[in-house]
Enzyme design. Structure first.
Site, mmCIF file in Angstrom:
data_model
loop_
_atom_site.group_PDB
_atom_site.id
_atom_site.type_symbol
_atom_site.label_atom_id
_atom_site.label_comp_id
_atom_site.label_asym_id
_atom_site.label_seq_id
_atom_site.Cartn_x
_atom_site.Cartn_y
_atom_site.Cartn_z
ATOM 1 N N ASP A 1 0.702 -1.197 -0.046
ATOM 2 C CA ASP A 1 0.056 0.137 0.010
ATOM 3 C C ASP A 1 0.813 1.331 0.016
ATOM 4 O O ASP A 1 1.768 1.180 0.697
ATOM 5 C CB ASP A 1 -0.866 0.023 1.151
ATOM 6 N N HIS B 1 -8.330 8.673 4.554
ATOM 7 C CA HIS B 1 -7.773 7.476 5.448
ATOM 8 C C HIS B 1 -8.415 7.861 6.816
ATOM 9 O O HIS B 1 -8.162 9.007 7.291
ATOM 10 C CB HIS B 1 -6.333 7.416 5.154
ATOM 11 N N SER C 1 -12.849 2.756 5.562
ATOM 12 C CA SER C 1 -13.329 2.774 6.835
ATOM 13 C C SER C 1 -14.471 3.762 7.291
ATOM 14 O O SER C 1 -14.357 5.055 6.875
ATOM 15 C CB SER C 1 -12.243 2.582 7.886
ATOM 16 N N VAL D 1 -9.660 -1.286 3.026
ATOM 17 C CA VAL D 1 -10.009 -1.029 4.533
ATOM 18 C C VAL D 1 -9.031 -1.499 5.520
ATOM 19 O O VAL D 1 -8.442 -2.354 5.663
ATOM 20 C CB VAL D 1 -11.274 -2.177 4.883
ATOM 21 N N THR E 1 -8.324 1.238 8.902
ATOM 22 C CA THR E 1 -8.424 1.676 10.153
ATOM 23 C C THR E 1 -9.668 0.775 10.986
ATOM 24 O O THR E 1 -9.359 0.455 12.175
ATOM 25 C CB THR E 1 -8.894 3.249 10.177
HETATM 26 P P1 13P Z 1 -8.905 3.467 5.863
HETATM 27 O O1 13P Z 1 -7.912 3.565 6.897
HETATM 28 O O2 13P Z 1 -9.743 4.791 6.023
HETATM 29 O O3 13P Z 1 -9.850 2.220 6.093
HETATM 30 O O4 13P Z 1 -8.196 3.412 4.793
HETATM 31 C C1 13P Z 1 -7.549 2.402 4.121
HETATM 32 C C2 13P Z 1 -6.778 2.878 2.869
HETATM 33 O O5 13P Z 1 -7.014 3.489 1.863
HETATM 34 C C3 13P Z 1 -5.395 2.143 2.765
HETATM 35 O O6 13P Z 1 -4.982 2.663 1.697
#
Ligand code: 13P
Length: 285
Positions: free
Chosen positions: A82, A180, A211, A231, A233
């Site tokens: 990521d 995020h 999230s 997903v 967080t």
């Molecule tokens: P969240 O932490 O809001 O779920 O986002 C995840 C994300 O986009 C990772 O790249």
């Protein structure tokens, strides 16, 4: 099975109008829990780790665990890196066995983003690895990457079209109003923009900041071509909350095999809900 590239999985998801959830995992137990969930749902799965988690666990350990999961599972599993800004780390992860990587050069001007993405795409093609790039700037906090509300920037549909054409990137993450982390209110998603990007760009689109988005809005995004749903967080918070609760109830229990059991169950339950929401139940080939 072996770990697979996420490109064909996501192409099929976009064609058929469902989403594949990419879960950020930080421990072996989190990895096992989302694999169990996807197996139970007969869903394709994308495991993903941030740069911070690669530094914390080591790329080789993550790859070995993901490969073991893929070997034992009866569903296609991809392993994705990521938000990475460091070309050398991307190369290292590809050679270690990651089957998908994100080059995040969204903080650079368009031409530089193109140049940096192209360089990764060239090598990834040879190694049969998927590549994801970002246009615009997704707000919020992801590891060390912090983008304030003022600096967040929505992707321009025309630029998206040109970007995919000149870089040949097989998946695109356009910033469309999500962020995020957990939202203070409701996210302000620009569905019209997704629709326009989707009409210009035929590769699978990626929804970041998965999230806390209301279920109907996630479904709407997927129906407009967002085939990968990230997903992080919510999963991390659920895992940690379960541990906190366990220790509140059992302050003298020191055996990890005891407190990891409910934490894994919690993550699995949430992962099943997310897979259901994305519509990928039964889609594993
Ligand atoms: P969240 O932490 O809001 O779920 O986002 C995840 C994300 O986009 C990772 O790249």
């Amino acid at each position: 099975m072996k770990l697979v590239s996420s490109t064909p999985l996501l192409n099929e998801a976009r064609e058929e109008g469902y989403g594949i959830v990419a879960f950020n995992i930080h421990t072996l137990e989190m990895l096992q829990a989302v694999v169990d969930a996807a197996e139970e749902c007969r869903s394709p799965l994308i495991l993903q780790s941030t740069v911070g988690t690669v530094k914390h666990l080591g790329a080789d350990y993550i790859v070995s665990a993901a490969q073991s999961a893929a070997k034992n599972a009866n569903i296609p599993i991809a392993l994705h890196l990521d938000h990475c800004q460091d070309y050398d780390l991307i190369v290292k992860c590809m050679y270690a066995g990651y089957t998908s990587v994100m080059i995040d050069a969204s903080m650079f001007p368009f031409e530089q983003n193109v140049e940096k993405t192209k360089k990764v795409v060239e090598l990834a093609k040879i190694l049969n690895v998927n590549v994801e790039a970002e246009l615009g700037k997704v707000g919020g906090v992801e590891d060390d990457i912090v983008v304030s509300e003022e600096d967040a920037l929505l992707a321009d549909p025309k630029e998206c079209e040109e970007f995919v054409e000149v870089t040949g990137v097989p998946t695109l993450a356009p910033a469309i109003g999500t962020a995020h982390g957990i939202y203070k209110g409701e996210p302000n998603i620009d569905f019209k923009r997704i629709d326009e990007i989707s009409r210009r760009v035929k590769v699978p689109l990626v929804l970041h900041g998965g999230s806390g988005i209301p279920a109907e809005q996630v479904k709407h995004c997927i129906s407009l071509g967002m085939a990968k749903v990230n997903v992080a967080t919510e999963l991390k918070n659920a895992f940690s909350q379960s541990l906190i609760q366990f220790f509140e109830e059992n302050p003298t229990e020191f055996d990890p095999r005891k407190y990891m059991v409910p934490a894994k169950e919690t993550v699995k339950k949430l992962a099943i809900e997310k897979i259901e929401l994305a519509g990928s139940i039964g889609k594993a080939k």
